[in-house]
Design a protein around this motif. Sequence first.
Motif, short mmCIF file in Angstrom:
data_model
loop_
_atom_site.label_atom_id
_atom_site.label_comp_id
_atom_site.label_asym_id
_atom_site.label_seq_id
_atom_site.Cartn_x
_atom_site.Cartn_y
_atom_site.Cartn_z
N ALA A 60 0.84 -1.19 0.00
CA ALA A 60 0.00 0.00 0.00
C ALA A 60 0.88 1.25 0.00
CB ALA A 60 -0.92 0.00 1.22
N VAL A 62 1.16 5.32 -0.52
CA VAL A 62 0.25 6.46 -0.38
C VAL A 62 1.02 7.77 -0.53
CG1 VAL A 62 -1.34 7.67 1.17
CG2 VAL A 62 -1.27 5.17 1.16
N THR A 82 1.22 0.61 -7.54
CA THR A 82 0.10 1.55 -7.63
C THR A 82 0.10 2.43 -6.39
OG1 THR A 82 -1.24 0.05 -8.97
CG2 THR A 82 -2.41 1.77 -7.77
N VAL A 83 -0.07 3.73 -6.59
CA VAL A 83 -0.04 4.70 -5.50
C VAL A 83 -1.41 5.32 -5.34
CG1 VAL A 83 1.00 6.84 -4.64
CG2 VAL A 83 2.40 5.18 -5.90
N ALA A 84 -1.88 5.42 -4.09
CA ALA A 84 -3.13 6.10 -3.77
C ALA A 84 -2.83 7.56 -3.45
CB ALA A 84 -3.82 5.44 -2.59
N SER A 114 -10.22 9.91 -3.06
CA SER A 114 -8.89 9.42 -3.39
C SER A 114 -8.83 9.02 -4.86
CB SER A 114 -8.52 8.23 -2.50
OG SER A 114 -7.19 7.80 -2.72
N ARG A 115 -7.64 9.07 -5.41
CA ARG A 115 -7.40 8.61 -6.77
C ARG A 115 -6.20 7.67 -6.74
NH1 ARG A 115 -11.58 10.74 -6.74
NH2 ARG A 115 -12.40 12.41 -8.09
N THR A 116 -6.04 6.84 -7.75
CA THR A 116 -4.90 5.92 -7.82
C THR A 116 -4.23 6.00 -9.19
OG1 THR A 116 -6.28 4.06 -8.55
CG2 THR A 116 -5.89 4.29 -6.17
N SER A 118 -0.92 3.86 -11.42
CA SER A 118 0.14 2.86 -11.49
C SER A 118 1.37 3.46 -12.16
CB SER A 118 -0.33 1.62 -12.26
OG SER A 118 -1.37 0.97 -11.56
#
Length: 210
Positions: A60, A62, A82-84, A114-116, A118
Motif C-alpha cells: 500500500a 500512499v 500503484t499509489v493512492a 482518493s485517486r490511484t 500505477s
Amino acid sequence: MKSVFFALGGIAATLIGPAAHAAALTVDVRNSGGAPVPFAVVTWTPATGTTIPATEKNKAFVMAQKNIQFAPFVLAVPVGATVAFPNEDRVNHHVYSFSPAQPFQFPLYGKGKSRTMSFPHPGTVALGCNIHDSMSAYIRVVNTPFYATTDASGRVSLTVPDGAGTLAVWQPTLDAPEHQVSRPLTITGASMAQSFSLKVRELAPAAGQY
C-alpha cells in the motif's frame, strides 16, 4: 551547496538461498555539519539482475494531500506499483505530473476522496497541484526490490544479497546528472562501509511531509 556524507555499515549475514547470503546494510546520510539529510532514495541493484516480487509491488503506497502539502515529500516505489492519492484537506486539489516517466492529471477532488495511479516505468515523477503552487513532491520509481528512503534521522536499512552490484543514491536537490550518483560495489563480508561526498540544497519541508 552543502556536502553530504553517506555511510553504510552494520552488516549481518543470513541465508537467502542455496548460493547467496543477505547483508543488512544501515545507511546514514548526513551533511558536512553532521546534520541528517532526509529524502535520499538509496538503491542496490545486483549485477546478476533482479526481479520485483508481486508482494512488493502490491504494498500500500500512499501520497496524501495534507495541510496543503503532499505527504511524504519523497515516495520511493518499485516499478509496477500503484499509489493512492487521498485528499485529507478541507479544500479541493488538482494533482498532476508532466514527468516523462508517468504524466497524469487528477482533476479537482475534495476531502475524503482518493485517486490511484500505477507506475510501470522507472524514473522520477515530479508532482504539483494546479490550485496550490506551493505544493510539490516526488515519486521515485525504482527497478529493484532493494530500496529505502532516508527519514528525518537521515538513515535507512536495506537487506541485500551479497556479490557484485550497483549502489545508487538519488535526492531531488542533488547536484549531479538526473540527481543521482552510483558506483559499482561488491558485498562480501559481515560488515562494510561506503561513503559519498555530495552536494545538495538544504530542504526545509513543511510539517507533515515525512
